[in-house]
Structure formats: structure tokens, C-alpha cells
Design an enzyme around this catalytic site. Structure first.
Site, PDB file in Angstrom:
ATOM      1  N   ARG A 199      51.933 -17.719  32.101  1.00 60.53           N
ATOM      2  CA  ARG A 199      51.310 -16.406  32.038  1.00 60.53           C
ATOM      3  C   ARG A 199      51.129 -15.844  33.453  1.00 60.53           C
ATOM      4  O   ARG A 199      51.056 -16.598  34.422  1.00 60.53           O
ATOM      5  CB  ARG A 199      49.946 -16.490  31.351  1.00 60.53           C
ATOM      6  N   LYS A 205      44.512 -21.120  29.537  1.00 58.41           N
ATOM      7  CA  LYS A 205      43.366 -20.590  28.801  1.00 58.41           C
ATOM      8  C   LYS A 205      42.378 -21.711  28.499  1.00 58.41           C
ATOM      9  O   LYS A 205      42.768 -22.840  28.211  1.00 58.41           O
ATOM     10  CB  LYS A 205      43.834 -19.956  27.497  1.00 58.41           C
ATOM     11  N   TYR A 234      58.874 -17.695  18.115  1.00 59.84           N
ATOM     12  CA  TYR A 234      60.116 -17.679  18.890  1.00 59.84           C
ATOM     13  C   TYR A 234      61.301 -18.187  18.086  1.00 59.84           C
ATOM     14  O   TYR A 234      62.445 -17.853  18.390  1.00 59.84           O
ATOM     15  CB  TYR A 234      59.932 -18.490  20.182  1.00 59.84           C
ATOM     16  N   HIS A 251      55.015 -10.636  30.561  1.00 61.93           N
ATOM     17  CA  HIS A 251      54.876 -11.443  29.344  1.00 61.93           C
ATOM     18  C   HIS A 251      56.204 -11.494  28.597  1.00 61.93           C
ATOM     19  O   HIS A 251      56.481 -12.458  27.876  1.00 61.93           O
ATOM     20  CB  HIS A 251      53.780 -10.863  28.440  1.00 61.93           C
ATOM     21  N   ARG A 263      58.009 -14.409  29.715  1.00 57.95           N
ATOM     22  CA  ARG A 263      57.492 -15.601  29.035  1.00 57.95           C
ATOM     23  C   ARG A 263      58.159 -15.746  27.666  1.00 57.95           C
ATOM     24  O   ARG A 263      58.611 -16.832  27.295  1.00 57.95           O
ATOM     25  CB  ARG A 263      55.971 -15.468  28.897  1.00 57.95           C
ATOM     26  N   HIS A 302      50.380 -23.360  24.347  1.00 56.13           N
ATOM     27  CA  HIS A 302      49.825 -22.852  23.097  1.00 56.13           C
ATOM     28  C   HIS A 302      48.927 -23.898  22.456  1.00 56.13           C
ATOM     29  O   HIS A 302      49.313 -25.061  22.348  1.00 56.13           O
ATOM     30  CB  HIS A 302      50.939 -22.486  22.111  1.00 56.13           C
TER      31      HIS A 302
END
Length: 299
Positions: free
Chosen positions: A151, A175, A280, A245, A248, A271
Site C-alpha cells: 500500500r 494495517k 483478483y 492502489h 497493487r 490481507h
């Protein structure tokens, strides 16, 4: 509960989001905006304080949002915020019951992300081969975003010591302050070395610190600058405009097209849920269908 007390409750909720849940500043701002909207709805309905905050009022508030044309993703986030807020207030004794436990919400719709094909990615990453510090930095930024799928916030947070050149890996803080190790390839390593040897030293100032990527004044590179760098490079090369993004998304899609398994891609992207990564596979299938329709005589 008086208005001043409601303000104190919201302030406590903000501290809870920032300190205890360690949410990003962007998420905290969004949640506080949602709580403000909910409290405004209560006031508009003639309800003082939080005394009338029940499941009926929550559903009425979300119904008004839906009627105003809010996107499903926005409604899903506001429902999640409401559940977090009522649970917080119940734990602190400001609500006798937690009405959020009865609140459901539709899942936010997922659109397929825009990605570059491999030729477009190569065109965007072609280096001009200059020794200009800005060009060296921008090249390293683009190579690393595409090579790792990290990110923008993670890229801007990198320090020099987060790069392991021998193993060609990055230590990334994602995150929820979860740390992970992400591999990268030789082109990204060469771009990083060029920036660190011939570019970064020229921009170091007193107090620069350990940041890997710097702005022209010697401070840590900010996310807005990264977005401008990506936009400018893609525009200059005639490639479809894409956000950082989007790089990404592109990295994840190309990994899967190249044979990487979904679990590995999940680890690389950081994730929490495998379900997030599965989108994806849809992108790859769409490309497969497109190639089939273009190539097969009886498609």
C-alpha cells in the site's frame, strides 16, 4: 443525556478508535463522521442524548441514507460504525442494551479493479536512466509498488533498515500494525540501489531520520506525492491512468496469472481474509474470457 455529555461520549469513542483499536486516521475520521450523522438523526427526531438510540432508530437512520442514494459500501461502513458505537456505549454503561447486535447490513458490492496488462506495466516502468534525484526516487517508488503490491501508506512508512538487500525482502508495517515480510525482484533492487546511492544522499538534511523515501526538502515522502508520481508517469507513457492502489491490484493479478497460489498472494498483500484476495481471481478469469473471445474462431 445532555448535549455536552454526548460530546464527551463521542470524544471517548474517538480515543477508543485511535488508541485501543489502533485504526488509521482515515478510518477514525470516517467513523466520527458517521457517528455525527447518527446523532444528528436522533436530534432531528426529537430524541435527546442517546436515550432513544434503539434498533428502530438505527434502521431508520440507515434507511434515510439509502433513500439519499448512498453507495452500498458507504451503507455497509455506516452499519459497522453503528455497531461499534453502540457496543462501546453499552460497555461503558451509557446504553442499557446494545441495539447494534440486531443490526444487519448488506455486503458492499465489489467491482473488479482496473489493472495494467504486462506490456503496459513494462511501458510504465521503463527508466529514463538519468541521475536526477527525483527521477531516481520516482523510479524506485514505481518499481517497488509494482514488485511488492504494498500500500502507499506502507511504502511511505518504510525506513532504510526495512530493506534486506541480500534476501531481497521488505519488512512492512501494515494495517493494524501487523508486520510482514514481502519479497521483491532484481529490477526493484537496482532502482532502490540507484536511489540510495546516487539520489537519497543529496536530499538528506539535518533531522531527516531513517525514512527510505524522501521529499525534496529532506522529510519523509508523503502519500499525496506518491499519487502524483504514479499519475504523472502513467500519463507520460500513454498508459491508462491508474492510482497507486491500481499498481497493487496489478501486482496481485500478474502474480496469479503467473501461477502464484492465492494463499501466497494473500500473505504478500497483507490481507487479513483470503476472501479479500479472491477478487483478483475474478480479474484473471475476466482476462481469460477476453483472450478467448478475441482468439478463438468459435468464441
Amino acid at each position: 443525556m445532555e448535549v455536552s455529555v454526548v460530546g464527551e461520549v463521542v470524544a471517548e469513542f474517538e480515543r477508543y478508535l485511535r488508541v485501543e483499536r489502533d485504526l488509521s486516521p482515515h478510518t477514525v475520521r470516517a467513523y466520527l463522521g458517521d457517528v455525527g450523522s447518527l446523532i444528528g438523526h436522533l436530534e432531528g427526531a426529537g430524541v435527546e442524548g442517546l436515550s432513544g438510540l434503539d434498533i428502530g432508530m438505527l434502521r431508520e437512520w440507515l434507511g434515510d441514507q439509502h433513500g439519499a442514494g448512498k453507495a452500498r459500501a458507504t451503507l455497509a461502513r455506516r452499519a459497522a460504525c453503528a455497531r461499534a458505537f453502540t457496543a462501546f456505549c453499552h460497555r461503558r454503561g451509557w446504553l442499557d442494551d446494545d441495539p447494534g447486535l440486531l443490526l444487519g447490513s448488506a455486503k458492499a458490492g465489489r467491482s473488479l479493479p482496473s489493472v495494467l496488462d504486462q506490456d503496459e506495466a513494462r511501458a510504465a516502468l521503463d527508466s529514463a536512466g538519468t541521475d536526477d534525484p527525483k527521477e531516481l526516487r520516482d523510479q524506485a517508488v514505481l518499481e517497488l509498488l509494482y514488485a511488492t503490491g504494498i500500500r502507499v501508506s506502507e511504502l511511505c512508512g518504510l525506513d532504510v533498515d526495512d530493506v534486506d538487500r541480500e534476501r531481497r525482502t521488505l519488512r512492512v508495517l501494515g494495517k493494524g500494525r501487523k508486520e510482514r515480510v514481502v519479497p521483491f525482484g532484481l529490477p526493484a533492487l537496482r532502482a532502490l540501489d540507484a536511489w540510495c546511492v546516487r539520489g537519497r544522499p543529496l536530499w538528506i538534511r539535518e533531522g531527516t531520520g531513517p525514512a527510505l523515501f524522501l521529499g525534496i526538502r529532506g522529510g519523509r515522502l508523503d502519500q499525496g506525492t506518491v499519487r502524483r508520481v504514479v499519475h504523472a508517469r502513467l500519463t507520460d507513457t500513454g498508459v491508462t491512468d491508474l492510482s497507486p492502489h491500481g499498481l497493487r491490484h496489478t501486482a496481485a493479478t500478474h502474480l496469479l496469472e503467473g501461477g502464484a497460489d492465492l494463499r501466497s498472494v494473500q500473505e504478500i498483500l497483507g490481507h487479513a481474509s483470503l476472501g479479500t484476495t479472491q477478487i483478483y481471481t475474478h480479474v484473471s478469469i475476466e482476462r481469460l474470457h477476453t483472450a478467448y473471445r478475441q482468439a478463438h474462431p468459435r468464441a
